[in-house]
Scaffold this motif. Structure first.
Motif, PDB file in Angstrom:
ATOM      1  N   ARG A   1       0.864  -1.196   0.000  1.00 12.82           N
ATOM      2  CA  ARG A   1       0.000   0.000   0.000  1.00 12.82           C
ATOM      3  C   ARG A   1       0.898   1.242   0.000  1.00 12.82           C
ATOM      4  O   ARG A   1       0.918   2.023   0.952  1.00 12.82           O
ATOM      5  CB  ARG A   1      -0.885   0.018   1.229  1.00 12.82           C
ATOM      6  CG  ARG A   1      -1.935  -1.062   1.423  1.00 12.82           C
ATOM      7  CD  ARG A   1      -2.797  -1.447   0.334  1.00 12.82           C
ATOM      8  NE  ARG A   1      -4.192  -1.101   0.320  1.00 12.82           N
ATOM      9  CZ  ARG A   1      -5.122  -1.435   1.173  1.00 12.82           C
ATOM     10  NH1 ARG A   1      -4.831  -2.074   2.267  1.00 12.82           N
ATOM     11  NH2 ARG A   1      -6.383  -1.110   0.970  1.00 12.82           N
TER      12      ARG A   1
ATOM     13  N   GLN B   1      -0.616   3.032  -5.761  1.00 10.64           N
ATOM     14  CA  GLN B   1      -1.990   3.401  -5.435  1.00 10.64           C
ATOM     15  C   GLN B   1      -2.974   3.125  -6.588  1.00 10.64           C
ATOM     16  O   GLN B   1      -4.086   2.690  -6.355  1.00 10.64           O
ATOM     17  CB  GLN B   1      -2.050   4.877  -5.060  1.00 10.64           C
ATOM     18  CG  GLN B   1      -2.772   5.098  -3.760  1.00 10.64           C
ATOM     19  CD  GLN B   1      -2.465   6.441  -3.143  1.00 10.64           C
ATOM     20  OE1 GLN B   1      -1.961   7.329  -3.809  1.00 10.64           O
ATOM     21  NE2 GLN B   1      -2.769   6.588  -1.876  1.00 10.64           N
TER      22      GLN B   1
ATOM     23  N   ASP C   1      -4.194  -0.514  -6.650  1.00 11.63           N
ATOM     24  CA  ASP C   1      -4.660  -1.029  -5.366  1.00 11.63           C
ATOM     25  C   ASP C   1      -6.054  -1.658  -5.460  1.00 11.63           C
ATOM     26  O   ASP C   1      -7.076  -1.026  -5.212  1.00 11.63           O
ATOM     27  CB  ASP C   1      -4.641   0.139  -4.356  1.00 11.63           C
ATOM     28  CG  ASP C   1      -4.958  -0.306  -2.943  1.00 11.63           C
ATOM     29  OD1 ASP C   1      -5.300  -1.483  -2.742  1.00 11.63           O
ATOM     30  OD2 ASP C   1      -4.868   0.533  -2.036  1.00 11.63           O
TER      31      ASP C   1
ATOM     32  N   SER D   1      -8.350  -1.566  -2.235  1.00 11.30           N
ATOM     33  CA  SER D   1      -9.123  -0.341  -1.998  1.00 11.30           C
ATOM     34  C   SER D   1     -10.294  -0.233  -2.972  1.00 11.30           C
ATOM     35  O   SER D   1     -11.402   0.141  -2.584  1.00 11.30           O
ATOM     36  CB  SER D   1      -8.234   0.896  -2.133  1.00 11.30           C
ATOM     37  OG  SER D   1      -7.334   0.958  -1.050  1.00 11.30           O
TER      38      SER D   1
ATOM     39  N   ALA E   1     -13.068   1.266  10.490  1.00 13.75           N
ATOM     40  CA  ALA E   1     -13.178   2.421   9.583  1.00 13.75           C
ATOM     41  C   ALA E   1     -11.974   2.491   8.641  1.00 13.75           C
ATOM     42  O   ALA E   1     -11.285   3.490   8.559  1.00 13.75           O
ATOM     43  CB  ALA E   1     -13.333   3.702  10.394  1.00 13.75           C
TER      44      ALA E   1
ATOM     45  N   ASP F   1     -12.950   2.161  15.483  1.00  9.63           N
ATOM     46  CA  ASP F   1     -11.811   1.440  14.919  1.00  9.63           C
ATOM     47  C   ASP F   1     -10.729   1.410  15.975  1.00  9.63           C
ATOM     48  O   ASP F   1     -10.615   2.354  16.767  1.00  9.63           O
ATOM     49  CB  ASP F   1     -11.303   2.148  13.648  1.00  9.63           C
ATOM     50  CG  ASP F   1     -10.399   1.248  12.816  1.00  9.63           C
ATOM     51  OD1 ASP F   1      -9.315   0.869  13.305  1.00  9.63           O
ATOM     52  OD2 ASP F   1     -10.778   0.920  11.683  1.00  9.63           O
TER      53      ASP F   1
ATOM     54  N   ARG G   1      -7.670   1.700  15.357  1.00  7.53           N
ATOM     55  CA  ARG G   1      -6.614   2.655  14.992  1.00  7.53           C
ATOM     56  C   ARG G   1      -7.144   4.061  15.280  1.00  7.53           C
ATOM     57  O   ARG G   1      -8.029   4.554  14.564  1.00  7.53           O
ATOM     58  CB  ARG G   1      -6.244   2.517  13.510  1.00  7.53           C
ATOM     59  CG  ARG G   1      -5.594   1.178  13.180  1.00  7.53           C
ATOM     60  CD  ARG G   1      -5.221   1.069  11.716  1.00  7.53           C
ATOM     61  NE  ARG G   1      -6.372   1.165  10.836  1.00  7.53           N
ATOM     62  CZ  ARG G   1      -6.566   2.084   9.923  1.00  7.53           C
ATOM     63  NH1 ARG G   1      -5.664   3.020   9.731  1.00  7.53           N
ATOM     64  NH2 ARG G   1      -7.648   2.089   9.179  1.00  7.53           N
TER      65      ARG G   1
ATOM     66  N   GLY H   1       0.601   0.697   8.796  1.00  7.93           N
ATOM     67  CA  GLY H   1      -0.663   1.411   8.986  1.00  7.93           C
ATOM     68  C   GLY H   1      -1.846   0.474   9.160  1.00  7.93           C
ATOM     69  O   GLY H   1      -2.984   0.906   9.272  1.00  7.93           O
ATOM     70  N   TYR H   2      -1.597  -0.847   9.177  1.00  3.49           N
ATOM     71  CA  TYR H   2      -2.676  -1.815   9.360  1.00  3.49           C
ATOM     72  C   TYR H   2      -2.935  -2.061  10.843  1.00  3.49           C
ATOM     73  O   TYR H   2      -2.063  -1.829  11.675  1.00  3.49           O
ATOM     74  CB  TYR H   2      -2.315  -3.150   8.712  1.00  3.49           C
ATOM     75  CG  TYR H   2      -2.492  -3.169   7.221  1.00  3.49           C
ATOM     76  CD1 TYR H   2      -3.759  -3.105   6.658  1.00  3.49           C
ATOM     77  CD2 TYR H   2      -1.401  -3.265   6.374  1.00  3.49           C
ATOM     78  CE1 TYR H   2      -3.937  -3.136   5.291  1.00  3.49           C
ATOM     79  CE2 TYR H   2      -1.566  -3.291   5.002  1.00  3.49           C
ATOM     80  CZ  TYR H   2      -2.835  -3.237   4.467  1.00  3.49           C
ATOM     81  OH  TYR H   2      -3.005  -3.265   3.120  1.00  3.49           O
ATOM     82  N   ALA H   3      -4.132  -2.600  11.121  1.00  6.74           N
ATOM     83  CA  ALA H   3      -4.460  -2.931  12.515  1.00  6.74           C
ATOM     84  C   ALA H   3      -3.688  -4.166  12.958  1.00  6.74           C
ATOM     85  O   ALA H   3      -3.380  -5.038  12.157  1.00  6.74           O
ATOM     86  CB  ALA H   3      -5.955  -3.183  12.630  1.00  6.74           C
TER      87      ALA H   3
HETATM   88  P1  NAD Z   1      -8.530  -3.675   6.443  1.00  7.49           P
HETATM   89  O1  NAD Z   1      -9.525  -4.079   5.421  1.00  7.49           O
HETATM   90  O2  NAD Z   1      -7.340  -4.540   6.674  1.00  7.49           O
HETATM   91  O3  NAD Z   1      -9.286  -3.525   7.869  1.00  7.49           O
HETATM   92  C1  NAD Z   1     -10.468  -2.776   7.981  1.00  7.49           C
HETATM   93  C2  NAD Z   1     -10.454  -1.978   9.256  1.00  7.49           C
HETATM   94  O4  NAD Z   1     -10.670  -2.824  10.380  1.00  7.49           O
HETATM   95  C3  NAD Z   1      -9.138  -1.240   9.533  1.00  7.49           C
HETATM   96  O5  NAD Z   1      -9.392   0.146   9.587  1.00  7.49           O
HETATM   97  C4  NAD Z   1      -8.696  -1.806  10.869  1.00  7.49           C
HETATM   98  O6  NAD Z   1      -8.034  -0.845  11.674  1.00  7.49           O
HETATM   99  C5  NAD Z   1     -10.015  -2.236  11.470  1.00  7.49           C
HETATM  100  N1  NAD Z   1      -9.925  -3.174  12.610  1.00  7.49           N
HETATM  101  C6  NAD Z   1      -9.107  -4.238  12.786  1.00  7.49           C
HETATM  102  N2  NAD Z   1      -9.324  -4.817  13.981  1.00  7.49           N
HETATM  103  C7  NAD Z   1     -10.323  -4.113  14.575  1.00  7.49           C
HETATM  104  C8  NAD Z   1     -10.998  -4.229  15.812  1.00  7.49           C
HETATM  105  N3  NAD Z   1     -10.692  -5.162  16.702  1.00  7.49           N
HETATM  106  N4  NAD Z   1     -11.967  -3.315  16.089  1.00  7.49           N
HETATM  107  C9  NAD Z   1     -12.288  -2.337  15.214  1.00  7.49           C
HETATM  108  N5  NAD Z   1     -11.686  -2.188  14.025  1.00  7.49           N
HETATM  109  C10 NAD Z   1     -10.709  -3.063  13.703  1.00  7.49           C
HETATM  110  O7  NAD Z   1      -8.027  -2.190   6.203  1.00  7.49           O
HETATM  111  P2  NAD Z   1      -7.988  -1.342   4.852  1.00  7.49           P
HETATM  112  O8  NAD Z   1      -9.318  -0.739   4.656  1.00  7.49           O
HETATM  113  O9  NAD Z   1      -7.458  -2.190   3.753  1.00  7.49           O
HETATM  114  O10 NAD Z   1      -6.964  -0.179   5.210  1.00  7.49           O
HETATM  115  C11 NAD Z   1      -6.024  -0.324   6.246  1.00  7.49           C
HETATM  116  C12 NAD Z   1      -4.945   0.719   6.190  1.00  7.49           C
HETATM  117  O11 NAD Z   1      -4.330   0.817   4.938  1.00  7.49           O
HETATM  118  C13 NAD Z   1      -5.419   2.083   6.521  1.00  7.49           C
HETATM  119  O12 NAD Z   1      -4.437   2.686   7.324  1.00  7.49           O
HETATM  120  C14 NAD Z   1      -5.478   2.778   5.216  1.00  7.49           C
HETATM  121  O13 NAD Z   1      -5.366   4.163   5.318  1.00  7.49           O
HETATM  122  C15 NAD Z   1      -4.278   2.179   4.570  1.00  7.49           C
HETATM  123  N6  NAD Z   1      -4.344   2.299   3.119  1.00  7.49           N
HETATM  124  C16 NAD Z   1      -3.271   2.849   2.474  1.00  7.49           C
HETATM  125  C17 NAD Z   1      -3.316   3.025   1.106  1.00  7.49           C
HETATM  126  C18 NAD Z   1      -2.168   3.624   0.359  1.00  7.49           C
HETATM  127  O14 NAD Z   1      -1.375   4.313   0.922  1.00  7.49           O
HETATM  128  N7  NAD Z   1      -2.021   3.337  -0.915  1.00  7.49           N
HETATM  129  C19 NAD Z   1      -4.426   2.624   0.392  1.00  7.49           C
HETATM  130  C20 NAD Z   1      -5.493   2.054   1.082  1.00  7.49           C
HETATM  131  C21 NAD Z   1      -5.437   1.886   2.452  1.00  7.49           C
END
Ligand code: NAD
Length: 373
Positions: free
Chosen positions: A123, A128, A131, A134, A176, A198, A200, A228-230
């Motif tokens: 990511r 981007q 991706d 996303s 979120a 969330d 995070r 940046g992942y959980a």
């Molecule tokens: P994901 O699908 O892996 O997870 C979805 C959400 O679930 C995350 O926000 C995570 O924090 C949350 N989560 C996990 N455990 C939890 C719990 N116990 N309770 C509540 N929430 C919980 O995540 P995603 O949507 O793929 O995105 C994750 C990260 O990647 C973010 O920081 C996002 O900004 C980043 N991201 C970066 C780029 C980039 O730079 N190109 C693009 C997309 C996403």
């Protein structure tokens, strides 16, 4: 370089890995594109449109496979299907991780296929526009709200009528990330009162900027990894989170759960007891259904009613919006392909030191590098 686009082999998959607009770009870059008859029909793209974009249409998958240097798909082929793919072909799909299926990994190895799994792309800013996670999460987040609204016997918006005021529905979004934020935005557009949680804390601002209330845990655990992942939270944080979720659910009409931890089973955030505490007629849409579910009562691919609450566990929800899901996925695939394409040599050139290639290369020349059983 010949690029083959087959009709998806899985019955439930309506998406297609290339659309006429991306075919046009591939042809302009010097690639020869072969598309199986009817490959785009389920997502709204006709053979004639592919032909108009410069593709050759053929009804014989075996011929297409034999002629292609690169095979683009959405779903992972089965182990049996792998046997039909000629040795040495580069396979690009949404996910090629074996997920416990040792025969699939063995097939990649035996057929000496180059397997590029787009769900493993880093990511990073440079990647981007490739991706796929996303792109698909955005669609899932949007559609989850429509499913919830369809199953809830209530309005989402507040209405002032001669017969009295209708209060807005309360929507609670758990997780979120990309899908959760889109669910918040969509529920807000429909006029619901939205709250979200969330692990995070960094997402608080994003949630609030969409007009939703961020439900704070009041704990300072940094549940975020370097990417940046959980991360999995401690037992104490998980306990506090369950208390908080329970309180929120008591007044929720529709709950959308999207919480995931990369490479792990989805965390269970909504227990059967919490569902029991919800109002009759409430709805849960569990977007984590395919990863084990965020709700204990979720049955993947099914809608069940338990304790008077409808629990929906969608599987491949994005396929239900196949037109735009294909457009977005195909654009991601095109950008990825152009990144790998050596225009001079007219072939895929794998720079194994490149972060993008390294991230998603699962198998090459008889070796399985990652994503095995
Ligand atoms: P994901 O699908 O892996 O997870 C979805 C959400 O679930 C995350 O926000 C995570 O924090 C949350 N989560 C996990 N455990 C939890 C719990 N116990 N309770 C509540 N929430 C919980 O995540 P995603 O949507 O793929 O995105 C994750 C990260 O990647 C973010 O920081 C996002 O900004 C980043 N991201 C970066 C780029 C980039 O730079 N190109 C693009 C997309 C996403």
């Amino acid at each position: 370089m010949k690029v083959a686009v087959l009709k998806e082999m899985a019955d439930a998959e309506k998406r297609v890995a290339a659309v006429p607009a991306t075919v046009e770009k591939m042809v302009a870059a010097g690639m020869e594109v072969l598309v199986q008859t009817g490959a785009g029909l389920a997502s709204g793209f006709r053979d004639a449109d592919y032909q108009g974009a410069g593709a050759k249409i053929d009804d014989h998958p075996e011929i297409l496979l034999a002629a292609g240097d690169v095979l683009l798909t959405v779903q992972r082929p089965s182990a049996e299907e792998l046997e039909r793919i000629p040795e040495g072909v580069a396979l690009v799909a949404y996910s090629l991780q074996s997920r416990g299926d040792a025969s699939f990994s063995a097939g990649l190895q035996r057929r000496r296929l180059t397997a590029l799994s787009l769900d493993l792309l880093p990511r990073i800013a440079r990647a981007q526009n490739m991706d796929v996670l996303s792109s698909m999460a955005n669609i899932a987040g949007y559609k989850s709200v429509l499913l919830a609204a369809g199953a809830l016997g209530k309005f989402f918006p507040m209405l002032m009528t001669a017969a009295g005021t209708v209060l807005p529905a309360k929507v609670f979004v758990l997780g979120a990330g990309v899908a959760g934020l889109q669910a918040i935005a969509t529920a807000r557009r429909l006029g619901a009162l939205v709250s979200a949680f969330d692990v995070r804390p960094a997402v608080k601002e994003q949630v609030e900027s969409l007009g939703a209330r961020f439900v704070a845990l009041g704990i300072d655990e940094h549940a975020e990894d370097a990417k940046g992942y959980a991360k999995e939270v401690s037992a104490e944080t998980a306990r506090k989170e369950r208390e908080l979720v329970l309180e929120e659910l008591k007044t929720t009409d529709a709950c959308i759960t999207t919480a995931l931890i990369p490479g792990k089973k989805a965390p269970v955030l909504v227990t059967a007891g919490m569902v029991k505490a919800m109002k009759p007629g409430s709805v849960i849409v569990d977007l984590a259904a395919e990863q084990g579910g965020n709700c204990e009562l979720t049955e993947p691919g099914k809608t069940v009613v338990v304790h008077d609450v409808t629990v929906i566990g969608p599987v491949n929800i994005v396929s239900s919006m196949a037109f735009q899901a294909s457009q977005l996925y195909a654009r991601n695939v095109l950008n990825f392909l152009l990144h790998l394409y050596d225009r001079q040599a007219r072939k895929v050139s794998l720079d194994r030191a490149d972060e993008i290639v390294k991230g998603c290369l699962i198998a090459h020349a008889g070796e399985v590098l990652q994503g095995g059983p």
